[in-house]
Design a protein around this motif. Structure first.
Motif, PDB file in Angstrom:
ATOM      1  N   LEU A   2     -23.916 -22.862  68.465  1.00  0.00           N
ATOM      2  CA  LEU A   2     -23.728 -21.515  67.921  1.00  0.00           C
ATOM      3  C   LEU A   2     -24.848 -20.634  68.455  1.00  0.00           C
ATOM      4  N   LYS A   3     -24.456 -19.488  68.979  1.00  0.00           N
ATOM      5  CA  LYS A   3     -25.449 -18.563  69.517  1.00  0.00           C
ATOM      6  C   LYS A   3     -25.184 -17.177  68.953  1.00  0.00           C
ATOM      7  N   ILE A   4     -26.183 -16.634  68.291  1.00  0.00           N
ATOM      8  CA  ILE A   4     -26.053 -15.301  67.706  1.00  0.00           C
ATOM      9  C   ILE A   4     -27.064 -14.405  68.392  1.00  0.00           C
ATOM     10  N   GLU A   5     -26.566 -13.278  68.897  1.00  0.00           N
ATOM     11  CA  GLU A   5     -27.467 -12.382  69.628  1.00  0.00           C
ATOM     12  C   GLU A   5     -27.349 -10.939  69.160  1.00  0.00           C
ATOM     13  N   GLY A   6     -28.473 -10.389  68.769  1.00  0.00           N
ATOM     14  CA  GLY A   6     -28.569  -8.955  68.454  1.00  0.00           C
ATOM     15  C   GLY A   6     -27.598  -8.493  67.396  1.00  0.00           C
ATOM     16  N   ASP A  19     -30.667  -6.786  64.084  1.00  0.00           N
ATOM     17  CA  ASP A  19     -30.964  -7.396  65.376  1.00  0.00           C
ATOM     18  C   ASP A  19     -31.266  -8.902  65.258  1.00  0.00           C
ATOM     19  N   VAL A  20     -30.396  -9.600  64.531  1.00  0.00           N
ATOM     20  CA  VAL A  20     -30.631 -11.031  64.294  1.00  0.00           C
ATOM     21  C   VAL A  20     -30.183 -11.863  65.493  1.00  0.00           C
ATOM     22  N   THR A  21     -31.092 -12.677  65.987  1.00  0.00           N
ATOM     23  CA  THR A  21     -30.821 -13.575  67.101  1.00  0.00           C
ATOM     24  C   THR A  21     -31.233 -14.979  66.688  1.00  0.00           C
ATOM     25  N   ASN A 210     -34.284  -9.125  58.736  1.00  0.00           N
ATOM     26  CA  ASN A 210     -34.970  -9.433  59.993  1.00  0.00           C
ATOM     27  C   ASN A 210     -35.440 -10.878  60.041  1.00  0.00           C
ATOM     28  N   ILE A 211     -35.234 -11.535  61.179  1.00  0.00           N
ATOM     29  CA  ILE A 211     -35.839 -12.852  61.392  1.00  0.00           C
ATOM     30  C   ILE A 211     -37.319 -12.614  61.707  1.00  0.00           C
ATOM     31  N   VAL A 212     -38.210 -13.116  60.848  1.00  0.00           N
ATOM     32  CA  VAL A 212     -39.638 -12.851  61.057  1.00  0.00           C
ATOM     33  C   VAL A 212     -40.394 -14.075  61.574  1.00  0.00           C
TER      34      VAL A 212
END
Ligand SMILES: Nc1ncnc2c1ncn2[C@@H]1O[C@H](COP(=O)(O)OP(=O)(O)O)[C@@H](O)[C@H]1O
Ligand SMILES: [Mg+2]
Length: 233
Positions: A2-6, A19-21, A210-212
């Motif tokens: 699984l690939k999640i981009e932007g 903007d989760v990646t 946000n992914i921090v």
């Protein structure tokens, strides 16, 4: 896998994901930890096609699924045990499990069910009862079993330990470890950060969309920032 981009997801004017990646590799348990309202459920609902992103992409085994219908996403191999379990309380346990297989056309549904029930004896005991008569922990087991009935290669678990007594929380995490050992890839979201990091190969910290932070589960357990904010200092 699984690939999640932007990924950017909005509810009206409210931005829930910014903007989760992230990615999940085959065979991994990946945890997302974050407080209430961080966007954890939104992330899983977006992967399942129940919420549509404004921008960004989600690919599963190389195929773009961002605009694919939720039932087709299940068919492709992603299923979810949702927050609050969402079992059908006026239907029997058996009927709940059959519904988990609604996208399947093969003849092995009942034999799969039998296999899972060997691992979940408490669910088996209740097979012909109304699901609403089960305890919270049993309902959670049923929700996970129901999700497994579609034969997912990627299982999404939304706060499976929420509201459960400590011994049942342990049981749920034992089940996650068991599924991991069986090769099921798992994306887990949890407020119970300690347990979620202990069970994870890798994890991400989600704060207000946000992914921090991201690292191995082990490293995040000893990360000072994570300890301060999520593990009680
Ligand atoms: N259906 C909705 N309509 C409007 N806002 C929503 C909806 N669902 C969630 N939100 C908002 O989106 C943000 C993220 O929520 P959610 O994904 O449920 O977080 P979590 O699962 O981490 O608690 C929160 O601010 C929440 O209030
Ligand atoms: Mg949630």
């Amino acid at each position: 896998m699984l690939k999640i981009e932007g990924l950017n997801v909005f509810y009206g004017a409210i931005q829930a994901l910014n903007d989760v990646t992230l990615e999940v590799n085959e065979g991994e348990v990946v945890s997302i930890i974050g407080s209430n309202g961080a966007g954890k459920s939104t992330l899983l609902r977006t992967i399942s096609g129940l919420v549509r992103p404004r921008t960004g992409s989600i690919t599963f085994e190389g195929q773009e699924i961002t605009t694919v219908s939720p039932d087709r996403i299940v068919q492709m191999g992603i299923s979810q045990s949702p927050e609050g379990r969402r079992i059908f309380t006026n239907m029997s346990v058996h009927e709940n499990l059959q519904l988990g297989a609604f996208t399947r056309r093969d003849s092995e549904v009942e034999s799969d069910m039998n296999k899972f029930l060997d691992r979940f004896p408490r669910v088996r005991e209740r097979l012909n009862q109304n699901a609403g008569t089960m305890s919270g922990g049993e309902q959670q087991m049923l929700a996970i079993c129901r999700a497994l009935m579609s034969r997912p290669r990627l299982l999404l678990l939304d706060e499976p330990s929420m509201g459960l007594a400590p011994n049942l929380v342990t049981e749920i995490f034992n089940v996650i470890n068991y599924l991991h050992s069986e090769g099921v890839t798992i994306l887990l979201v949890e407020q119970n950060a300690v347990r979620a990091l202990e069970v994870a190969d890798r994890a991400y910290v989600l704060e207000t969309g946000n992914i921090v932070l991201s690292d191995t589960g082990k490293a995040l357990l000893t990360n000072p920032k994570v300890k301060e904010a999520y593990l009680g200092g």
